[in-house]
Design an enzyme around this catalytic site. Structure first.
Site, PDB file in Angstrom:
ATOM      1  N   GLU A  96     -30.378  -7.874  20.742  1.00  0.00           N
ATOM      2  CA  GLU A  96     -29.419  -7.587  19.947  1.00  0.00           C
ATOM      3  C   GLU A  96     -29.591  -7.462  18.429  1.00  0.00           C
ATOM      4  OE1 GLU A  96     -26.571  -6.635  19.674  1.00  0.00           O
ATOM      5  OE2 GLU A  96     -25.195  -8.211  20.178  1.00  0.00           O
ATOM      6  N   ASP A  97     -28.916  -6.770  17.710  1.00  0.00           N
ATOM      7  CA  ASP A  97     -29.008  -6.292  16.522  1.00  0.00           C
ATOM      8  C   ASP A  97     -28.796  -7.814  15.625  1.00  0.00           C
ATOM      9  OD1 ASP A  97     -26.370  -6.534  17.066  1.00  0.00           O
ATOM     10  OD2 ASP A  97     -25.888  -4.699  16.176  1.00  0.00           O
ATOM     11  N   ASP A 100     -24.057 -13.614  15.256  1.00  0.00           N
ATOM     12  CA  ASP A 100     -23.161 -14.145  14.371  1.00  0.00           C
ATOM     13  C   ASP A 100     -22.376 -15.404  14.857  1.00  0.00           C
ATOM     14  OD1 ASP A 100     -21.412 -13.612  12.216  1.00  0.00           O
ATOM     15  OD2 ASP A 100     -20.146 -12.316  12.921  1.00  0.00           O
ATOM     16  N   PHE A 149     -21.776  -8.814   5.438  1.00  0.00           N
ATOM     17  CA  PHE A 149     -21.439  -7.783   6.005  1.00  0.00           C
ATOM     18  C   PHE A 149     -22.372  -7.137   5.963  1.00  0.00           C
ATOM     19  CE2 PHE A 149     -19.831  -4.582   8.602  1.00  0.00           C
ATOM     20  CZ  PHE A 149     -19.629  -5.078   9.793  1.00  0.00           C
ATOM     21  N   ARG A 162     -24.970   3.544  10.811  1.00  0.00           N
ATOM     22  CA  ARG A 162     -26.001   3.085  11.930  1.00  0.00           C
ATOM     23  C   ARG A 162     -27.227   3.849  11.490  1.00  0.00           C
ATOM     24  NH1 ARG A 162     -23.776   0.312  15.992  1.00  0.00           N
ATOM     25  NH2 ARG A 162     -21.516   0.965  16.594  1.00  0.00           N
TER      26      ARG A 162
END
Ligand code: IMP
Ligand code: MG
Length: 175
Positions: A96-97, A100, A149, A162
């Site tokens: 996963e990137d 959060d 963010f 991206r």
């Protein structure tokens, strides 16, 4: 107008990804693994990580949608694309990137546990520890980052950015 400020350079990312891949290679020596990428954010990380993992490896992908706007999680997750194959008896590494709140990975973990894999690990490039609402941690973490963010290296804001090679903090202001 959007302002981008580099938080993690491409060189720092490359060094960290190599380190993570070396740990995974050592931890699973002699075994096969299946890397499950969470679309779309994890694709670039998965591509780089996978090429440095020296194991018999296969890929699968899962896609989920979280309701809410581009920056705010609503708390609801829905499955958009399931894995193609059964994960029963396999060494699963979920890629996963960013971790959060943890809602997304908690949902995916539950889904994959139902397959009864041989082992289950999470590799997350980024971890926003201070945002966590669910009791979930990654086994392999690249960078802990502050509550900002970020975009780039797979991460988006409304599907943009991206393709940036560095991870950048996005500050979007209305003119
Ligand atoms: P969680 O369910 O709150 O852990 O959120 C995980 C998902 O939210 C990630 O897969 C990302 O798609 C998205 N996300 C969380 N923080 C960021 C960010 O800073 N930039 C871009 N996407 C983010
Ligand atoms: Mg994502």
């Amino acid at each position: 107008m959007d302002t981008l400020k580099v938080l993690i350079t491409r060189q720092q990312i490359a060094a960290k990804v190599a380190e993570m891949a070396a740990r995974i290679t050592a931890d699973f020596a002699g075994e096969s693994v299946v890397l499950i990428g969470v679309l779309k954010g994890a694709t670039i990380f998965l591509a780089d990580l996978a090429r440095q993992i020296e194991l018999d490896a296969s890929f699968d992908f899962i896609a989920v949608a979280s309701y809410g706007n581009a920056k705010q999680h609503s708390g609801e997750v829905k499955l958009v694309k399931d894995v193609d194959e059964s994960m029963a008896g396999r060494n699963v590494i979920l890629v996963e990137d960013i971790l959060d709140t943890g809602l997304t990975l908690t949902y995916i973990k539950k889904l994959l546990h139902a397959h009864q894999p041989k082992s289950f690990k999470i590799a997350a490039l980024l971890d926003k520890v201070s945002r966590r609402t669910e009791p979930i941690e990654a086994d392999y973490v690249g960078f802990e980052i502050p509550d900002e963010f970020v975009v780039g290296y797979g991460l988006d804001f409304g599907e943009r950015y991206r393709n940036l090679p560095d991870i950048c903090v996005l500050d979007s202001k209305r003119e």
